[in-house]
Scaffold this motif. Structure first.
Motif, PDB file in Angstrom:
ATOM      1  N   ALA A 184       3.015 -17.335  50.693  1.00 39.08           N
ATOM      2  CA  ALA A 184       4.231 -17.993  50.229  1.00 39.08           C
ATOM      3  C   ALA A 184       5.364 -17.755  51.217  1.00 39.08           C
ATOM      4  O   ALA A 184       5.593 -16.625  51.654  1.00 39.08           O
ATOM      5  N   ASP A 185       6.088 -18.836  51.556  1.00 40.21           N
ATOM      6  CA  ASP A 185       7.198 -18.764  52.511  1.00 40.21           C
ATOM      7  C   ASP A 185       6.772 -18.139  53.821  1.00 40.21           C
ATOM      8  O   ASP A 185       7.533 -17.425  54.473  1.00 40.21           O
ATOM      9  N   GLY A 186       5.544 -18.398  54.228  1.00 39.10           N
ATOM     10  CA  GLY A 186       5.017 -17.769  55.433  1.00 39.10           C
ATOM     11  C   GLY A 186       5.710 -18.225  56.696  1.00 39.10           C
ATOM     12  O   GLY A 186       6.070 -19.394  56.861  1.00 39.10           O
ATOM     13  N   SER A 187       5.911 -17.293  57.607  1.00 36.78           N
ATOM     14  CA  SER A 187       6.485 -17.577  58.914  1.00 36.78           C
ATOM     15  C   SER A 187       5.370 -17.957  59.890  1.00 36.78           C
ATOM     16  O   SER A 187       4.193 -17.962  59.545  1.00 36.78           O
ATOM     17  N   GLN A 188       5.754 -18.213  61.127  1.00 36.21           N
ATOM     18  CA  GLN A 188       4.778 -18.531  62.158  1.00 36.21           C
ATOM     19  C   GLN A 188       4.079 -17.263  62.641  1.00 36.21           C
ATOM     20  O   GLN A 188       4.677 -16.182  62.686  1.00 36.21           O
ATOM     21  N   GLU A 189       2.821 -17.388  63.020  1.00 35.05           N
ATOM     22  CA  GLU A 189       2.081 -16.254  63.571  1.00 35.05           C
ATOM     23  C   GLU A 189       0.968 -16.770  64.473  1.00 35.05           C
ATOM     24  O   GLU A 189       0.627 -17.954  64.452  1.00 35.05           O
ATOM     25  N   GLN A 190       0.407 -15.885  65.266  1.00 33.23           N
ATOM     26  CA  GLN A 190      -0.737 -16.260  66.093  1.00 33.23           C
ATOM     27  C   GLN A 190      -1.966 -16.482  65.226  1.00 33.23           C
ATOM     28  O   GLN A 190      -2.163 -15.812  64.214  1.00 33.23           O
ATOM     29  N   ASP A 191      -2.787 -17.427  65.635  1.00 33.83           N
ATOM     30  CA  ASP A 191      -4.118 -17.572  65.052  1.00 33.83           C
ATOM     31  C   ASP A 191      -5.038 -16.699  65.898  1.00 33.83           C
ATOM     32  O   ASP A 191      -5.399 -17.051  67.021  1.00 33.83           O
ATOM     33  N   PHE A 192      -5.416 -15.557  65.363  1.00 39.44           N
ATOM     34  CA  PHE A 192      -6.165 -14.576  66.135  1.00 39.44           C
ATOM     35  C   PHE A 192      -7.609 -14.984  66.390  1.00 39.44           C
ATOM     36  O   PHE A 192      -8.318 -14.317  67.149  1.00 39.44           O
ATOM     37  N   PHE A 193      -8.059 -16.076  65.795  1.00 41.91           N
ATOM     38  CA  PHE A 193      -9.466 -16.457  65.891  1.00 41.91           C
ATOM     39  C   PHE A 193      -9.681 -17.727  66.712  1.00 41.91           C
ATOM     40  O   PHE A 193     -10.782 -18.268  66.752  1.00 41.91           O
ATOM     41  N   LYS A 194      -8.625 -18.201  67.367  1.00 45.38           N
ATOM     42  CA  LYS A 194      -8.720 -19.356  68.242  1.00 45.38           C
ATOM     43  C   LYS A 194      -8.027 -19.041  69.556  1.00 45.38           C
ATOM     44  O   LYS A 194      -7.212 -18.125  69.642  1.00 45.38           O
ATOM     45  N   PHE A 195      -8.327 -19.834  70.580  1.00 46.68           N
ATOM     46  CA  PHE A 195      -7.756 -19.599  71.903  1.00 46.68           C
ATOM     47  C   PHE A 195      -7.388 -20.926  72.550  1.00 46.68           C
ATOM     48  O   PHE A 195      -8.014 -21.950  72.298  1.00 46.68           O
ATOM     49  N   GLU A 196      -6.345 -20.876  73.385  1.00 45.02           N
ATOM     50  CA  GLU A 196      -5.945 -22.032  74.165  1.00 45.02           C
ATOM     51  C   GLU A 196      -5.555 -21.558  75.560  1.00 45.02           C
ATOM     52  O   GLU A 196      -5.360 -20.365  75.798  1.00 45.02           O
ATOM     53  N   GLY A 197      -5.444 -22.490  76.482  1.00 47.95           N
ATOM     54  CA  GLY A 197      -5.203 -22.127  77.862  1.00 47.95           C
ATOM     55  C   GLY A 197      -3.799 -21.624  78.132  1.00 47.95           C
ATOM     56  O   GLY A 197      -2.838 -22.039  77.498  1.00 47.95           O
ATOM     57  N   GLU A 198      -3.695 -20.717  79.090  1.00 49.63           N
ATOM     58  CA  GLU A 198      -2.398 -20.286  79.610  1.00 49.63           C
ATOM     59  C   GLU A 198      -2.470 -20.422  81.126  1.00 49.63           C
ATOM     60  O   GLU A 198      -2.290 -21.517  81.652  1.00 49.63           O
ATOM     61  N   LEU A 199      -2.783 -19.388  81.862  1.00 46.36           N
ATOM     62  CA  LEU A 199      -2.950 -19.540  83.309  1.00 46.36           C
ATOM     63  C   LEU A 199      -4.213 -20.333  83.639  1.00 46.36           C
ATOM     64  O   LEU A 199      -4.292 -20.976  84.687  1.00 46.36           O
ATOM     65  N   ALA A 200      -5.204 -20.261  82.771  1.00 44.08           N
ATOM     66  CA  ALA A 200      -6.383 -21.134  82.897  1.00 44.08           C
ATOM     67  C   ALA A 200      -6.146 -22.339  82.002  1.00 44.08           C
ATOM     68  O   ALA A 200      -5.781 -22.195  80.837  1.00 44.08           O
ATOM     69  N   GLU A 201      -6.355 -23.542  82.522  1.00 46.48           N
ATOM     70  CA  GLU A 201      -6.141 -24.712  81.684  1.00 46.48           C
ATOM     71  C   GLU A 201      -7.357 -25.038  80.843  1.00 46.48           C
ATOM     72  O   GLU A 201      -7.258 -25.750  79.836  1.00 46.48           O
ATOM     73  N   SER A 202      -8.517 -24.486  81.182  1.00 45.13           N
ATOM     74  CA  SER A 202      -9.714 -24.682  80.368  1.00 45.13           C
ATOM     75  C   SER A 202     -10.749 -23.627  80.723  1.00 45.13           C
ATOM     76  O   SER A 202     -10.626 -22.938  81.743  1.00 45.13           O
TER      77      SER A 202
END
Length: 578
Positions: A118-136
């Protein structure tokens, strides 16, 4: 690997061939969401900044320290400054983590979601990943080789382009200059010289021994232990006594690919971060971050409520609770992975008897601590690992409960009529002493006579390292949210991170069974994690008390906060309205 990833590994897509899934290069600021009010999206800009090397002691620059006036600057009231500027140089405090996540970058990261409460804020999804310095990235059909495709044209603040050589050298440094990286990375990464391979200037592969370690590998690469350094810059500061420039980087902060650079440092007083114009995702909306050291948490609270600070961190739970209904301020409600924990020195009598440790678990007033210390901003724990792991079950595990009669019965079985011991707490974290007072009071009726030993962080670490403490009350978490990582981090036999001295072959066998299941987020693996936690609960080398909410408060005009596994603030995600 599971199909939980945003940047999904290939290898099992039906054809058996690796498939690279690209990631949109977007600013992290677009993930931000305030609890009470929506804010403006992050915008990118370009500002030329002169490089000012950070060093120990005081330095000055021509730039202002920043103020809470202006839409592109933020003042943060903090308890202290970083003790070092790199994870492998000893920056293990909250302040060290916050510095690193803003000045460094990793190959991948966890995406941002809204907390499932309830009224949850934003947080990381610890079980998924997306690119940062690597684009894929893609994964071989057997699940053993991960190939990362670096973004081209990424430059450090010093102007050096990111290449595969930086990735390999960064891990060479981690393994040859510090014992911490090997301890926290095993068994996914045990020998980078053998596991990491340069395919070409923009491609790196990492090979693991077991497919079940793949999720742990990704989790490690997505946090501060996976920082990638500008090797060209660091090699300029290598010496015979400092072959990987670790000592140099402990005192000089600008050697990464993050969104900010260190612009000004006044020892014990303040530091200033400036936006990195070379940041791969575009220059962040907030151009200047000023951290001002305010040792007293009550004073940090006053600075925030008076409008002299935009953010205050490491506050007392009662202060945060008192601000939750103030429309000019923001508190946050997240699915926290940070918890209050009791470490037990099981090599020291009488805690070398598991019956005494079990008795302690019944001598702690869990509900009173959650009510009186954290004022409801805490959740009960069943076991110690994240109960939200997909596939995991807490069936058969005991939730902590205060039962002094049960505690006395267990002490009697152990042949102990009473226990006198010290509770070690770090003096810079107010909630620890408050919780220790609750334990001291209630544990008397359970046969435990405690005194409270308040010490600075360095003295606390010395007692842990030397094994001279009795029990220690600490806030803890696993910054890599992989089940086997969390199960082994503090309990691997012989590890420098194993402060309790716990070692159990059946426990390790259960963890290996979960890894052998292949997908650590599957039900088969979850059953093994449950089996391991049951063994831990019987042996009771630690007694976790409660999951606790972050003690951070923002002014109403700051948008974009999200909860991270390291609990620090990602300033590149923020924007500000007047």
């Amino acid at each position: 690997m599971p199909a939980h990833n945003t940047l999904r590994p290939g290898g099992n897509d039906g054809a058996g061939d690796p498939v690279a899934i690209p990631v949109v290069t977007s600013s992290r600021g677009q993930h931000g969401r305030r609890l009470r009010r929506a804010g403006a999206a992050i915008t990118a800009g370009g500002v030329a900044i002169a490089l000012i090397a950070a060093c120990s002691g005081e330095t000055t620059s021509s730039s202002s320290e920043g103020s809470s006036n202006g839409a592109d600057s933020i003042v943060e009231a903090v308890a202290a400054l970083p003790t070092a500027f790199a994870y492998d140089a000893g920056a293990f405090t909250y302040e060290g983590f916050e510095f690193q996540i803003n000045t460094q970058a990793q190959l991948i990261r966890n995406p941002i979601v809204t907390a499932d409460r309830a009224d949850g804020s934003q947080e990381q999804d610890f079980f998924k990943f997306e690119g940062e310095l690597a684009e894929s990235y893609d994964v071989s059909a057997d699940g053993l080789t991960y190939t990362f495709h670096l973004r081209k044209g990424v430059k450090s603040f010093a102007g050096n382009e990111l290449t595969a050589d930086d990735v390999l050298w960064s891990y060479e440094r981690k393994w040859n200059s510090t014992s911490v990286a090997p301890a926290i990375s095993a068994p996914a990464i045990t020998d980078p010289a053998k596991q990491f391979k340069k395919i070409d200037d923009y491609t790196v592969s990492i090979t693991i021994d077991r497919a079940g370690d793949g999720f742990t590998l990704l989790s490690l690469l997505a946090n501060v232990s996976g920082d990638i350094f500008d090797s060209d810059l660091l090699k300029q500061h290598v010496t015979t006594d400092d072959p990987y420039a670790v000592k140099w980087s402990a005192e000089n902060g600008n050697f990464g690919y993050g969104a900010y650079v260190l612009d000004n440092w006044k020892s014990g007083q303040s530091l200033t971060l400036k936006a990195n114009p070379n940041y791969w995702a575009g220059e962040p909306a907030i151009k200047t971050i000023t951290q001002r050291v305010v040792a007293n948490p009550g004073t940090r609270t006053n600075l925030l409520t008076n409008g002299d600070a935009d953010i205050a961190v490491q506050l007392r739970p009662q202060d945060v609770n008192g601000m939750k209904d103030d429309d000019s301020l923001q508190t946050f409600n997240i699915d926290s992975i940070e918890y209050l924990n009791t470490n037990i020195n099981i090599k020291k009598a009488p805690f070398d008897d598991k019956l005494v440790r079990q008795a302690l678990s019944y001598a702690i007033p869990y509900d009173e601590i959650m009510k009186q210390v954290f004022l409801g901003r805490a959740d009960a724990m069943t076991g110690f690992i994240n109960p939200r792991y997909p596939g995991y079950t807490t069936d058969g595990l005991r939730t902590g409960s205060y039962d002094p009669d049960k505690a006395k019965s267990l002490l009697a079985q152990a042949g102990v009529s009473g226990v006198s011991a010290k509770i070690l707490v770090e003096n810079s974290i107010p909630a620890l002493e408050e919780a220790a007072v609750q334990i001291q009071s209630y544990a008397k009726d359970a046969g435990f006579n405690f005194t409270i030993d308040k010490q600075p962080a360095t003295a606390v670490q010395d007692q842990r390292s030397n094994g001279t403490y009795d029990i220690q009350l600490v806030t803890d978490k696993a910054i890599s949210q992989s089940p086997p990582y969390e199960l082994l981090l503090a309990f691997t036999k012989g590890s420098p991170l194993n402060a309790t001295g716990f070692a159990n072959d059946a426990y390790y066998a259960a963890v290996d069974k979960g890894v052998a299941a292949g997908d650590p987020l599957s039900e088969a693996a979850g059953t093994a994690w449950n089996e391991a936690v049951k063994i831990w609960q019987d042996e009771q080398p630690t007694v976790p008390v409660a999951f606790i909410q972050p003690n951070v408060v923002f002014g109403a005009g700051i948008d974009g906060y999200y909860y991270r596994s390291d609990s620090a603030i990602d300033f590149a995600a923020l924007s500000k309205t007047q």
